[in-house]
Design a protein around this motif. Sequence first.
Motif, PDB file in Angstrom:
ATOM      1  N   PHE A 212       0.870  -1.162   0.000  1.00 14.65           N
ATOM      2  CA  PHE A 212       0.000   0.000   0.000  1.00 14.65           C
ATOM      3  C   PHE A 212       0.917   1.224   0.000  1.00 14.65           C
ATOM      4  O   PHE A 212       1.770   1.356   0.884  1.00 14.65           O
ATOM      5  N   ILE A 213       0.739   2.120  -0.955  1.00 14.24           N
ATOM      6  CA  ILE A 213       1.618   3.280  -1.075  1.00 14.24           C
ATOM      7  C   ILE A 213       0.760   4.538  -1.077  1.00 14.24           C
ATOM      8  O   ILE A 213       0.012   4.797  -2.025  1.00 14.24           O
ATOM      9  N   TYR A 214       0.870   5.324   0.003  1.00 10.47           N
ATOM     10  CA  TYR A 214       0.034   6.502   0.183  1.00 10.47           C
ATOM     11  C   TYR A 214       0.870   7.696   0.648  1.00 10.47           C
ATOM     12  O   TYR A 214       2.016   7.564   1.087  1.00 10.47           O
ATOM     13  N   GLY A 215       0.243   8.869   0.583  1.00 10.10           N
ATOM     14  CA  GLY A 215       0.783  10.092   1.171  1.00 10.10           C
ATOM     15  C   GLY A 215      -0.166  10.566   2.256  1.00 10.10           C
ATOM     16  O   GLY A 215      -0.634   9.792   3.070  1.00 10.10           O
ATOM     17  N   HIS A 216      -0.455  11.868   2.256  1.00  6.91           N
ATOM     18  CA  HIS A 216      -1.489  12.498   3.084  1.00  6.91           C
ATOM     19  C   HIS A 216      -1.097  12.692   4.551  1.00  6.91           C
ATOM     20  O   HIS A 216      -1.363  13.746   5.115  1.00  6.91           O
ATOM     21  N   ARG A 217      -0.460  11.713   5.189  1.00  9.99           N
ATOM     22  CA  ARG A 217      -0.183  11.816   6.621  1.00  9.99           C
ATOM     23  C   ARG A 217       1.042  12.668   6.947  1.00  9.99           C
ATOM     24  O   ARG A 217       1.298  12.993   8.098  1.00  9.99           O
ATOM     25  N   HIS A 218       1.834  13.009   5.945  1.00 13.62           N
ATOM     26  CA  HIS A 218       3.044  13.811   6.160  1.00 13.62           C
ATOM     27  C   HIS A 218       4.041  13.109   7.083  1.00 13.62           C
ATOM     28  O   HIS A 218       4.849  13.762   7.745  1.00 13.62           O
ATOM     29  N   LEU A 219       3.964  11.804   7.150  1.00 14.44           N
ATOM     30  CA  LEU A 219       4.882  11.019   7.968  1.00 14.44           C
ATOM     31  C   LEU A 219       5.579   9.972   7.105  1.00 14.44           C
ATOM     32  O   LEU A 219       4.997   9.484   6.134  1.00 14.44           O
ATOM     33  N   ILE A 220       6.808   9.630   7.477  1.00 12.73           N
ATOM     34  CA  ILE A 220       7.498   8.521   6.828  1.00 12.73           C
ATOM     35  C   ILE A 220       7.174   7.259   7.614  1.00 12.73           C
ATOM     36  O   ILE A 220       7.540   7.130   8.779  1.00 12.73           O
ATOM     37  N   ILE A 221       6.460   6.356   6.964  1.00 12.52           N
ATOM     38  CA  ILE A 221       6.020   5.134   7.637  1.00 12.52           C
ATOM     39  C   ILE A 221       6.292   3.930   6.736  1.00 12.52           C
ATOM     40  O   ILE A 221       5.961   3.965   5.552  1.00 12.52           O
TER      41      ILE A 221
END
Length: 261
Positions: A212-221
């Motif tokens: 799963f590859i997402y953005g939005h959270r502004h965190l590196i996870i």
Amino acid sequence: MAAVFQNPITINGNAYFASDFHLGVPNPDESRWRECQIVKWLDSIKNDCTHLFLLGDIFDYWFEYKDVVPRGYYLLLAQLHELQAKGIVIYYFTGNHDMWVQDYFTKEIGAHVFRQQQAFVINGKRCMVGHGDGLGPKDSGYKFIKAVFAFRPNQKLYGCLHPRHSFAIARFFSRKSRAMTSIEEEKYLGDDKEMLVQYCKGIVQNEQIDYFIYGHRHLIIEKDVEGKATYFNIGDWIRHFSYLTFKNNGEIRIEIWPTNN
């Protein structure tokens, strides 16, 4: 619940992912500096990249009138056009700040625009790719507001405003939203409170997904999901200057752009 992994797009090559540039904030000078860093990064990958994924909130605000688009961002737009001319395929996913992208990026740059997450088979791996907003079991208030904004008649009504007024309204609400964002929301909240983690866990119970590859959270996870998949949140270009690479040899990882370049 309907399966999410449907009609996948199959690609092979060296894919690069970035999101949450939020160009336009907090002021013109800092935004311009950040844009220059992004352009340097894009220039550095142009001989290696085959597919570029922009996962939303590239601009802090974007609204297209029939004959008007937001002023500025020439350096980025010119760089994207150059990459497309070199044969790099560009995928643009709209986020919650740039959901009103229409056909400008398709016509002027040749990008493929997506308004929701999309299934991909990348280098043989099953991937769900998107901005990431509105996914998960909670946040019904945000989902309602997004539906209101995405409703095309509402977009047309907003488009009746003069650009000077509509852009001013958007900037006002963007500043207000940032002022209300707590420090806690800039930290990992724990598996039970992170909506994207909960969403991924729910999906892998019934479907085979590798990444799963997402953005939005502004965190590196980078998070293991029930031993069945990996969830990546690729960070942002406000604090982290981070991006994800998925090479054709199967190597996938999050990297940091050195802003002293």
